[in-house]
Design a protein around this motif. Structure first.
Motif, mmCIF file in Angstrom:
data_model
loop_
_atom_site.group_PDB
_atom_site.id
_atom_site.type_symbol
_atom_site.label_atom_id
_atom_site.label_comp_id
_atom_site.label_asym_id
_atom_site.label_seq_id
_atom_site.Cartn_x
_atom_site.Cartn_y
_atom_site.Cartn_z
ATOM 1 N N ASP A 138 0.840 -1.197 0.000
ATOM 2 C CA ASP A 138 0.000 0.000 0.000
ATOM 3 C C ASP A 138 0.872 1.242 0.000
ATOM 4 O O ASP A 138 1.870 1.316 0.717
ATOM 5 C CB ASP A 138 -0.889 0.021 1.245
ATOM 6 N N GLY A 139 0.494 2.218 -0.801
ATOM 7 C CA GLY A 139 1.207 3.486 -0.840
ATOM 8 C C GLY A 139 2.355 3.542 -1.813
ATOM 9 O O GLY A 139 2.896 4.629 -2.061
ATOM 10 N N GLU A 140 2.762 2.397 -2.390
ATOM 11 C CA GLU A 140 3.836 2.408 -3.386
ATOM 12 C C GLU A 140 3.334 2.885 -4.744
ATOM 13 O O GLU A 140 4.139 3.309 -5.584
ATOM 14 C CB GLU A 140 4.466 1.021 -3.516
ATOM 15 N N ASP A 141 2.038 2.752 -4.976
ATOM 16 C CA ASP A 141 1.393 3.293 -6.181
ATOM 17 C C ASP A 141 1.984 2.707 -7.460
ATOM 18 O O ASP A 141 2.137 3.404 -8.471
ATOM 19 C CB ASP A 141 1.515 4.826 -6.223
ATOM 20 N N ARG A 142 2.290 1.413 -7.437
ATOM 21 C CA ARG A 142 2.963 0.801 -8.591
ATOM 22 C C ARG A 142 2.098 -0.210 -9.333
ATOM 23 O O ARG A 142 2.530 -0.743 -10.355
ATOM 24 C CB ARG A 142 4.261 0.126 -8.144
ATOM 25 N N MET A 143 0.897 -0.493 -8.846
ATOM 26 C CA MET A 143 0.056 -1.453 -9.554
ATOM 27 C C MET A 143 -1.418 -1.125 -9.342
ATOM 28 O O MET A 143 -1.864 -0.989 -8.204
ATOM 29 C CB MET A 143 0.321 -2.888 -9.087
ATOM 30 N N ILE A 144 -2.148 -0.991 -10.433
ATOM 31 C CA ILE A 144 -3.591 -0.837 -10.372
ATOM 32 C C ILE A 144 -4.229 -1.950 -11.201
ATOM 33 O O ILE A 144 -3.533 -2.825 -11.730
ATOM 34 C CB ILE A 144 -4.036 0.551 -10.887
ATOM 35 N N THR A 145 -5.526 -1.920 -11.329
ATOM 36 C CA THR A 145 -6.268 -2.904 -12.117
ATOM 37 C C THR A 145 -6.091 -2.602 -13.608
ATOM 38 O O THR A 145 -7.012 -2.162 -14.299
ATOM 39 C CB THR A 145 -7.758 -2.852 -11.728
ATOM 40 N N TYR A 146 -4.883 -2.890 -14.095
ATOM 41 C CA TYR A 146 -4.503 -2.559 -15.466
ATOM 42 C C TYR A 146 -3.603 -3.655 -16.007
ATOM 43 O O TYR A 146 -2.565 -3.968 -15.419
ATOM 44 C CB TYR A 146 -3.787 -1.207 -15.481
ATOM 45 N N ILE A 147 -3.968 -4.293 -17.086
ATOM 46 C CA ILE A 147 -3.273 -5.408 -17.737
ATOM 47 C C ILE A 147 -2.889 -6.462 -16.694
ATOM 48 O O ILE A 147 -3.762 -7.117 -16.138
ATOM 49 C CB ILE A 147 -2.072 -4.941 -18.582
ATOM 50 N N ASP A 148 -1.592 -6.639 -16.410
ATOM 51 C CA ASP A 148 -1.191 -7.673 -15.449
ATOM 52 C C ASP A 148 -1.687 -7.361 -14.046
ATOM 53 O O ASP A 148 -1.856 -8.264 -13.222
ATOM 54 C CB ASP A 148 0.332 -7.825 -15.453
ATOM 55 N N GLY A 149 -1.936 -6.086 -13.764
ATOM 56 C CA GLY A 149 -2.524 -5.730 -12.482
ATOM 57 C C GLY A 149 -3.925 -6.286 -12.306
ATOM 58 O O GLY A 149 -4.343 -6.600 -11.182
ATOM 59 N N LYS A 150 -4.672 -6.425 -13.375
ATOM 60 C CA LYS A 150 -6.001 -7.027 -13.260
ATOM 61 C C LYS A 150 -5.886 -8.484 -12.813
ATOM 62 O O LYS A 150 -6.688 -8.956 -12.002
ATOM 63 C CB LYS A 150 -6.763 -6.921 -14.580
ATOM 64 N N ARG A 151 -4.908 -9.190 -13.356
ATOM 65 C CA ARG A 151 -4.699 -10.572 -12.905
ATOM 66 C C ARG A 151 -4.426 -10.612 -11.408
ATOM 67 O O ARG A 151 -5.000 -11.413 -10.670
ATOM 68 C CB ARG A 151 -3.530 -11.198 -13.661
ATOM 69 N N CYS A 152 -3.549 -9.731 -10.945
ATOM 70 C CA CYS A 152 -3.186 -9.716 -9.526
ATOM 71 C C CYS A 152 -4.405 -9.459 -8.646
ATOM 72 O O CYS A 152 -4.637 -10.160 -7.658
ATOM 73 C CB CYS A 152 -2.105 -8.670 -9.280
ATOM 74 N N TRP A 153 -5.206 -8.463 -9.007
ATOM 75 C CA TRP A 153 -6.350 -8.125 -8.171
ATOM 76 C C TRP A 153 -7.409 -9.216 -8.190
ATOM 77 O O TRP A 153 -8.074 -9.474 -7.175
ATOM 78 C CB TRP A 153 -6.934 -6.782 -8.598
ATOM 79 N N ILE A 154 -7.601 -9.877 -9.332
ATOM 80 C CA ILE A 154 -8.526 -11.022 -9.380
ATOM 81 C C ILE A 154 -8.036 -12.127 -8.459
ATOM 82 O O ILE A 154 -8.790 -12.676 -7.650
ATOM 83 C CB ILE A 154 -8.670 -11.534 -10.826
#
Length: 453
Positions: A312-328
């Motif tokens: 939290d607070g690093e601001d390096r990953m959102i729900t975008y491309i590979d970030g969507k995989r992570c959040w799922i």
């Protein structure tokens, strides 16, 4: 949030590329099949069917009904969600995941919300007038331009009456550049972060989630009431002023839910905004994932929650491309730590996924049954969809204002893929081979001789 149709958002498509290009090409899609599935037969009467036929291309509707029937007959035996952590899970149910903007609705709810914020003076100035505090990826040139256009002072910025300030914010958000064309964001991983999308969430700093939901509800009411094709003035620009739900997607989500699927929305718009909109298609906020701010004393901060190995607070990953995989993986499947960034076993992944843009590539590739793509002429996504090595990709024209046929092939073999560092590279399959250029074949044209429904 994917891409917009407003004049100032022409570059808002999908900047993308993998954390490591080689690693990205090694991501395993759903198990290969030797031949394309045949046209689906009629689903058993006991299983839900789609009631809206208009707008579906070829045998797409029949194939989706076949998928629903297969899982309806054996609810909870495959492709189920797991975990038990996150906003809500449906352990044992087959999982379906939808992008939101331009996938379930026409146009972009993040855009609609920002336009409302600017017209109603709801953006707070940064502390001490330092715009670099609004995004760690904002360039010095952009921070200087914003500071010059939006002098500090007051509880909120007077963007309804100060067109210079509104125009500068709109340019940075909409084009990723200042009003004079200087690059606004730099230094980020293009497969995990789209700082323009994230910036909208960060501009909500200082408000409570409840207040943001009220802003989104006001913008929603305006955009649904406006006639199709309507525009609105923000600053000196004319921008898109209407949104519509796709009735075909509302119908599909209803059928999936009735068949026992666990249906989720995963969007690159701010989560409180998506929470408001998703109710319009029967999705509860417990089943939406969007960009999430951290909070202090009940108010949103200018920093973002992390996923996987990103804190939290690093601001390096959102729900975008590979970030969507992570959040799922993290919020639906309950996978924790760095493992959430990796492709999960097929038995745990989504059975059905739907998307329209390069931001949805990983979300779609992970689906084991069908991958529904709305054709918006996005390079990497259409390269993969048309290559269709395992026969599980289905392409459909947009249900409202579909794109005309792209006249040149997609540059899959050369520049269709954007790497983590932002460079353009060939699109590669899971085995490392290069996807050849692909022609656009699924579209709805005005010419009677063109492919049509």
């Amino acid at each position: 949030m994917n891409s917009t149709h407003s004049p100032v958002r022409g570059l808002r498509g999908c900047a993308a590329a993998a954390v490591l290009a080689l690693a990205a090409t090694a991501l395993l899609p759903a198990p290969n099949v030797s031949a394309r599935p045949a046209a689906a037969s009629a689903a058993p009467a006991a299983c839900p069917k789609l009631t809206v036929s208009e707008g579906w291309y070829g045998d797409n509707k029949a194939r989706i009904e076949r998928l629903i029937a297969d899982h309806c007959r054996s609810k909870g035996t495959g492709g189920g969600t797991g975990g038990g952590a996150g906003k809500g899970t449906g352990a044992g149910k087959p999982l379906a995941v939808f992008d939101w903007d331009n996938t379930v609705i026409k146009n972009d709810v993040g855009d609609a919300t920002l336009y409302w914020l600017l017209r109603n003076d709801r953006i707070r100035p940064p502390r001490h007038g330092d715009w670099t505090t609004t995004s760690r990826w904002l360039t010095p040139e952009a921070a200087t331009a914003l500071a010059a256009a939006c002098p500090p002072g007051g509880r909120t910025l007077p963007t309804s009456t100060d067109p210079r300030c509104a125009d500068e914010i709109l340019a940075v958000y909409g084009t990723g550049a200042t009003s004079t064309g200087r690059t606004a964001f730099a230094g980020y991983d293009h497969r995990r972060m789209e700082p323009q999308y994230a910036w909208l969430a960060q501009l909500l700093r200082g408000w409570t989630a409840r207040e943001v939901r009220s802003f989104a509800a006001a913008a929603r009411a305006e955009n649904l009431a406006a006639p199709r094709g309507a525009t609105q003035r923000v600053g000196t620009a004319r921008v898109t002023g209407w949104v519509r739900h796709y009735e075909q997607q509302r119908d599909l989500i209803r059928a999936l839910q009735d068949a026992g699927f666990d249906v989720w929305i995963v969007s690159a718009s701010p989560e409180p905004v998506v929470d408001v909109w998703a109710r319009g298609v029967g999705i509860d906020p417990s089943h939406t994932i969007g960009i999430r701010n951290t909070t202090e004393h009940g108010r949103l901060t200018g920093h973002l929650q992390g996923c996987g190995g990103v804190r939290d607070g690093e601001d390096r990953m959102i729900t975008y491309i590979d970030g969507k995989r992570c959040w799922i993986n993290q919020e639906i499947l309950g996978v924790r730590g760095a493992a959430a960034e990796r492709v999960q076993p097929a038995a745990r992944r989504q059975v059905l996924a739907a998307g329209d843009s390069d931001t949805d590539v990983s979300l779609l590739r992970d689906a084991t049954g069908l991958r529904l793509v709305l054709n918006r002429n996005k390079n990497e996504l259409m390269c993969r969809a048309y290559d269709n090595g395992d026969g599980r990709w289905i392409v459909n024209p947009m249900f409202i204002e579909p794109k005309q046929r792209r006249t040149a092939p997609y540059p899959c073999a050369t520049t269709g893929y954007t790497a983590a560092d932002g460079t353009a590279r060939p699109v590669r399959r899971a085995d490392g081979s290069v996807v050849p250029d692909q022609w656009d074949t699924v579209f709805r044209g005005r010419d009677p001789e063109e492919t049509a429904y």
